[in-house]
Design an enzyme around this catalytic site. Structure first.
Site, mmCIF file in Angstrom:
data_model
loop_
_atom_site.group_PDB
_atom_site.id
_atom_site.type_symbol
_atom_site.label_atom_id
_atom_site.label_comp_id
_atom_site.label_asym_id
_atom_site.label_seq_id
_atom_site.Cartn_x
_atom_site.Cartn_y
_atom_site.Cartn_z
ATOM 1 N N TYR A 181 -17.200 -9.368 -19.512
ATOM 2 C CA TYR A 181 -15.895 -9.618 -20.104
ATOM 3 C C TYR A 181 -14.798 -8.858 -19.350
ATOM 4 O O TYR A 181 -14.593 -7.654 -19.547
ATOM 5 C CB TYR A 181 -15.875 -9.214 -21.574
ATOM 6 C CG TYR A 181 -16.917 -9.898 -22.429
ATOM 7 C CD1 TYR A 181 -17.476 -11.125 -22.060
ATOM 8 C CD2 TYR A 181 -17.356 -9.324 -23.615
ATOM 9 C CE1 TYR A 181 -18.434 -11.745 -22.852
ATOM 10 C CE2 TYR A 181 -18.302 -9.943 -24.414
ATOM 11 C CZ TYR A 181 -18.845 -11.157 -24.025
ATOM 12 O OH TYR A 181 -19.794 -11.764 -24.806
ATOM 13 N N HIS A 206 -28.164 -10.645 -21.394
ATOM 14 C CA HIS A 206 -27.028 -11.557 -21.474
ATOM 15 C C HIS A 206 -27.344 -12.862 -20.744
ATOM 16 O O HIS A 206 -27.538 -12.862 -19.531
ATOM 17 C CB HIS A 206 -25.787 -10.908 -20.848
ATOM 18 C CG HIS A 206 -24.497 -11.524 -21.267
ATOM 19 N ND1 HIS A 206 -23.269 -11.087 -20.810
ATOM 20 C CD2 HIS A 206 -24.228 -12.547 -22.127
ATOM 21 C CE1 HIS A 206 -22.318 -11.816 -21.359
ATOM 22 N NE2 HIS A 206 -22.876 -12.706 -22.155
#
Length: 307
Positions: free
Chosen positions: A43, A127
Site C-alpha cells: 500500500y 499477501h
C-alpha cells in the site's frame, strides 16, 4: 464482531492525501472505537505502514492490533515516475518483488516493523499467495510460524481475493486467520462454498474485507461508472446491485449498511475490515456497522434470488 480499518488509503490509494488527512482517518477510526488496523507494504510502497505507525505511536500499545502482510518486498529503484499503474499516487521510489521464501518473509516482517515503529506484529498474512501458491504455502507459511514462535508476530494466515487458495491454506496448514477480500459479500459469495465451512470446522477466524466490492456497493443507489475490481462495474452486476438496493430501501435500510452487515452474520467471520477515503467516511461506516438492517431483509433477498 469487530470493525477494522483497512489502511490502503493511507498509502494514497487512487489519489494523493496529505499526512494530516491520513492521520485524520486513523483518529476518526479510533474515536469510533476501532482498534484493529490492517496495512501492507504494497500500500503506497510502504507509505501506509509509515503513516499508520506514526498515527498509533501515541496510543497505548495494548489497546490496538495491527495486521500487515508479506510476499512483496520493496526494492529501491532509480526509475522515477509514479506508482499509479499499481493504484497508488506516490513516487515510484521502489519496485515490488514477489518473495514468499523464508528469507523473504523474515526480511519483509523486519522492514514492516521498522516502518510501523513496532516491536511485534499482531497478525501477519501472506499477501495474495495465489501468485506463487507452492512457495507461499510450503515456505512462506512455515516462515510465519517460526516468527510466531519467536514472538515477533502473533496470529498468522493469508489475505486474498482467491477463495480457493485460502481454502487450501486452511486445509493443508494451520493458520489462525484468513482475510477474504471481495469473495464473501452481499453481491457474491464464492467463499461460502468451501472456504467458510473449512474455517468454521478448523476454528480459523475470518476477516471479511472488500465488502463493498471495490465501491459498487458503497452508495445508497448504484450508478454507472462505479468500480468493480479494476474497472467500471459490468452492466449485469450493476443491475443486480440496483435491485438489491431497491429491496434494502423497502426495509428502511441502505445498500452500504446491508453490505457491511451481511458478512458479519456468518459464524466464522470475526471482523469486518473497511477502508475509508476520509474521516467522514470512517464515521459513516462505523454508524452503519452499529445499526444493521432488520433481520427480515435477508430472507426477502433470498426469495428474490438476490442472495
Amino acid at each position: 464482531m469487530r470493525l477494522g480499518l483497512g489502511c490502503a488509503q493511507l498509502g494514497n490509494l487512487y489519489q494523493a492525501r496529505t499526512d494530516e488527512q491520513a492521520r485524520a482517518i486513523v483518529d476518526a477510526a479510533w474515536a469510533c472505537g476501532v482498534r484493529d488496523f490492517d496495512t501492507a507494504p504494497h500500500y503506497g510502497l510502504g507509505l501506509s505502514e509509515r503513516r499508520l505507525g506514526a498515527a498509533l505511536a501515541d496510543r497505548p500499545r495494548a489497546e490496538f492490533t495491527v495486521s500487515t502482510k508479506v510476499g512483496r518486498l520493496l526494492v529501491p529503484t532509480g526509475e522515477g515516475g509514479d506508482d499509479l499503474a499499481d493504484g497508488f499516487a506516490v513516487a515510484r521510489t521502489h519496485r515490488r518483488v514477489w518473495d514468499f521464501s523464508r528469507d523473504g518473509v523474515r526480511r519483509s516482517i523486519e522492514e514492516s516493523l521498522d516502518r510501523l515503529g513496532l516491536d511485534r506484529i499482531d497478525t501477519a498474512l501472506l499477501h495474495d499467495p495465489e501468485f506463487d501458491p507452492e512457495t507461499a504455502l510450503r515456505h512462506g507459511f512455515p516462515a510465519l510460524a517460526e516468527l510466531r514462535e519467536e514472538g515477533l508476530v502473533g496470529a498468522i494466515g493469508a489475505g486474498s481475493k482467491d477463495a480457493l487458495v485460502l481454502s487450501k491454506l486452511v486445509e493443508e496448514c494451520t493458520p489462525d486467520t484468513v482475510m477474504v477480500a471481495g469473495r464473501y459479500t452481499l453481491l457474491e459469495q464464492p467463499a461460502a462454498r468451501r472456504l467458510l465451512p473449512a474455517c468454521a470446522e478448523a476454528g480459523v477466524a475470518v476477516l471479511a474485507a472488500g465488502v463493498f466490492n471495490s465501491g459498487l456497493l458503497a452508495e445508497d443507489v448504484p450508478r454507472a461508472g462505479l468500480p468493480y475490481e479494476y474497472g467500471a462495474a459490468p452492466p449485469d452486476l450493476l443491475a443486480r446491485a440496483f435491485r438489491i438496493a431497491e429491496v434494502c430501501a423497502g426495509f428502511g435500510t441502505t445498500l452500504p449498511a446491508a453490505a457491511i452487515a451481511f458478512p458479519a452474520r456468518h459464524p466464522a467471520v470475526t471482523a469486518v475490515v473497511l477502508g475509508a477515503d476520509d474521516a467522514a467516511q470512517v464515521r459513516r461506516n462505523a454508524a452503519l456497522f452499529a445499526a444493521p438492517p432488520p433481520d427480515a431483509l435477508w430472507p426477502a433477498l433470498e426469495e428474490r434470488g438476490l442472495l
